[in-house]
Design a protein around this motif. Sequence first.
Motif, PDB file in Angstrom:
ATOM      1  N   TRP A  34       0.841  -1.191   0.000  1.00  0.00           N
ATOM      2  CA  TRP A  34       0.000   0.000   0.000  1.00  0.00           C
ATOM      3  C   TRP A  34       0.879   1.244   0.000  1.00  0.00           C
ATOM      4  O   TRP A  34       2.044   1.205   0.391  1.00  0.00           O
ATOM      5  N   SER A  35       0.309   2.330  -0.490  1.00  0.00           N
ATOM      6  CA  SER A  35       1.004   3.618  -0.448  1.00  0.00           C
ATOM      7  C   SER A  35       0.266   4.530   0.515  1.00  0.00           C
ATOM      8  O   SER A  35      -0.965   4.452   0.644  1.00  0.00           O
ATOM      9  N   PRO A  36       0.991   5.401   1.228  1.00  0.00           N
ATOM     10  CA  PRO A  36       0.381   6.220   2.277  1.00  0.00           C
ATOM     11  C   PRO A  36      -0.617   7.231   1.734  1.00  0.00           C
ATOM     12  O   PRO A  36      -0.464   7.775   0.635  1.00  0.00           O
ATOM     13  N   GLY A  37      -1.646   7.483   2.538  1.00  0.00           N
ATOM     14  CA  GLY A  37      -2.626   8.502   2.193  1.00  0.00           C
ATOM     15  C   GLY A  37      -2.156   9.886   2.592  1.00  0.00           C
ATOM     16  O   GLY A  37      -1.211  10.044   3.367  1.00  0.00           O
ATOM     17  N   ARG A  38      -2.833  10.893   2.054  1.00  0.00           N
ATOM     18  CA  ARG A  38      -2.505  12.277   2.372  1.00  0.00           C
ATOM     19  C   ARG A  38      -3.734  12.986   2.908  1.00  0.00           C
ATOM     20  O   ARG A  38      -4.858  12.504   2.753  1.00  0.00           O
ATOM     21  N   GLY A  39      -3.523  14.147   3.506  1.00  0.00           N
ATOM     22  CA  GLY A  39      -4.642  14.920   4.024  1.00  0.00           C
ATOM     23  C   GLY A  39      -5.401  14.143   5.092  1.00  0.00           C
ATOM     24  O   GLY A  39      -4.808  13.650   6.055  1.00  0.00           O
ATOM     25  N   ARG A  40      -6.699  13.998   4.902  1.00  0.00           N
ATOM     26  CA  ARG A  40      -7.507  13.301   5.917  1.00  0.00           C
ATOM     27  C   ARG A  40      -7.165  11.815   5.998  1.00  0.00           C
ATOM     28  O   ARG A  40      -7.554  11.137   6.964  1.00  0.00           O
ATOM     29  N   LEU A  41      -6.429  11.300   4.989  1.00  0.00           N
ATOM     30  CA  LEU A  41      -6.062   9.881   4.991  1.00  0.00           C
ATOM     31  C   LEU A  41      -4.647   9.651   5.536  1.00  0.00           C
ATOM     32  O   LEU A  41      -4.146   8.531   5.499  1.00  0.00           O
ATOM     33  N   THR A  42      -4.027  10.712   6.055  1.00  0.00           N
ATOM     34  CA  THR A  42      -2.703  10.554   6.660  1.00  0.00           C
ATOM     35  C   THR A  42      -2.786   9.537   7.795  1.00  0.00           C
ATOM     36  O   THR A  42      -3.682   9.592   8.637  1.00  0.00           O
ATOM     37  N   GLY A  43      -1.870   8.598   7.806  1.00  0.00           N
ATOM     38  CA  GLY A  43      -1.870   7.561   8.838  1.00  0.00           C
ATOM     39  C   GLY A  43      -2.504   6.262   8.393  1.00  0.00           C
ATOM     40  O   GLY A  43      -2.442   5.257   9.115  1.00  0.00           O
ATOM     41  N   THR A  44      -3.109   6.270   7.226  1.00  0.00           N
ATOM     42  CA  THR A  44      -3.678   5.044   6.672  1.00  0.00           C
ATOM     43  C   THR A  44      -3.272   4.943   5.205  1.00  0.00           C
ATOM     44  O   THR A  44      -2.449   5.727   4.731  1.00  0.00           O
TER      45      THR A  44
END
Length: 326
Positions: free
Chosen positions: A213-223
């Motif tokens: 998986w690749s990291p999320g950004r903004g509200r998806l930071t941490g998942t």
Amino acid sequence: MELPLIAPMLATPGGLPSASQDARWAYETKQDGQRAVVYLPGDGGLVLRARSGEDITGAYPELRPLGTALGGTPAVLDGEILALDARGRADFQALQSRMGLAHAPARAERLAARAPVHLVLFDVMHLAGRALLRLPYVRRRAELEGLELTGPTWSTPSALVGHGPQALAATREHGLEGLVCKRLDSPYEPGVRSRNWIKIRNMLGVDVVIGGWSPGRGRLTGTFGALLVGQRAGTALRYVGGVGTGWSEAERADLAARLRDIATPRCPFDPVPQVTGAHWVEPRLVGEVRHSTRTRSGLLRQPSWLRLRPDLTPEESAADVPDGTG
């Protein structure tokens, strides 16, 4: 009677037979459920086995009465277990709550009472001590229909001989998953993905293995922001793209937890894809994605997540993926 263990025959993705060959094929609705081989020893018992061979009988207690449907006649049947929605159509997401409950009988009983599954039967491989594997499909089908297996939670839907284009159009009109085309003269080939059975999906959907998986950004930071997925090409897992859409918040949270449990420092793809900040996982989870088409190198265009496929193994994600993918 001790019945032989028989691995289910599998269909190959493809298109309709030509018009000149149409009359040599039968057409069945492609069901969206859990494949099951049904063992009826003739003593009132019932055993259900998944494609993997796992005993899943305990997950579906509402199917136990099928054990007496043929009296003392032993049989091995092929079918699909479905969860039906209010319109009588298969709902795989609803079925997922039942899968994996083979060793949780109390919960399985509660769910069975609330929303029973339905088993559709479409082949017979062994009957009354006779092996039917070498018989052509048309004769096996006649044997199956002669059993008149229709009950409160099981049925034997009819098959249509010829008229493939009309059959496919009907599945699309009614919002069904697709069509399975079966040669009338074909034997039953246990465990083989055969060209004698062809499956046609009404949507461009493929089974893939999650490899990272690749990291999320903004509200998806941490998942995760996207799942990195692949398909088997020989012994290698080839990268076919990143899937970044299609989940509900609950599904994303569930997937994130599963990914944490199978994290690994080693990339499972061969060759290693160039994805910035990638996190790798052991290639255990199979999912289904929808896509528009593929690039020349085999990458999925506009992929969107549909669902996990706990009924499939990673080896069943095989596809024609170019060696240079990634």
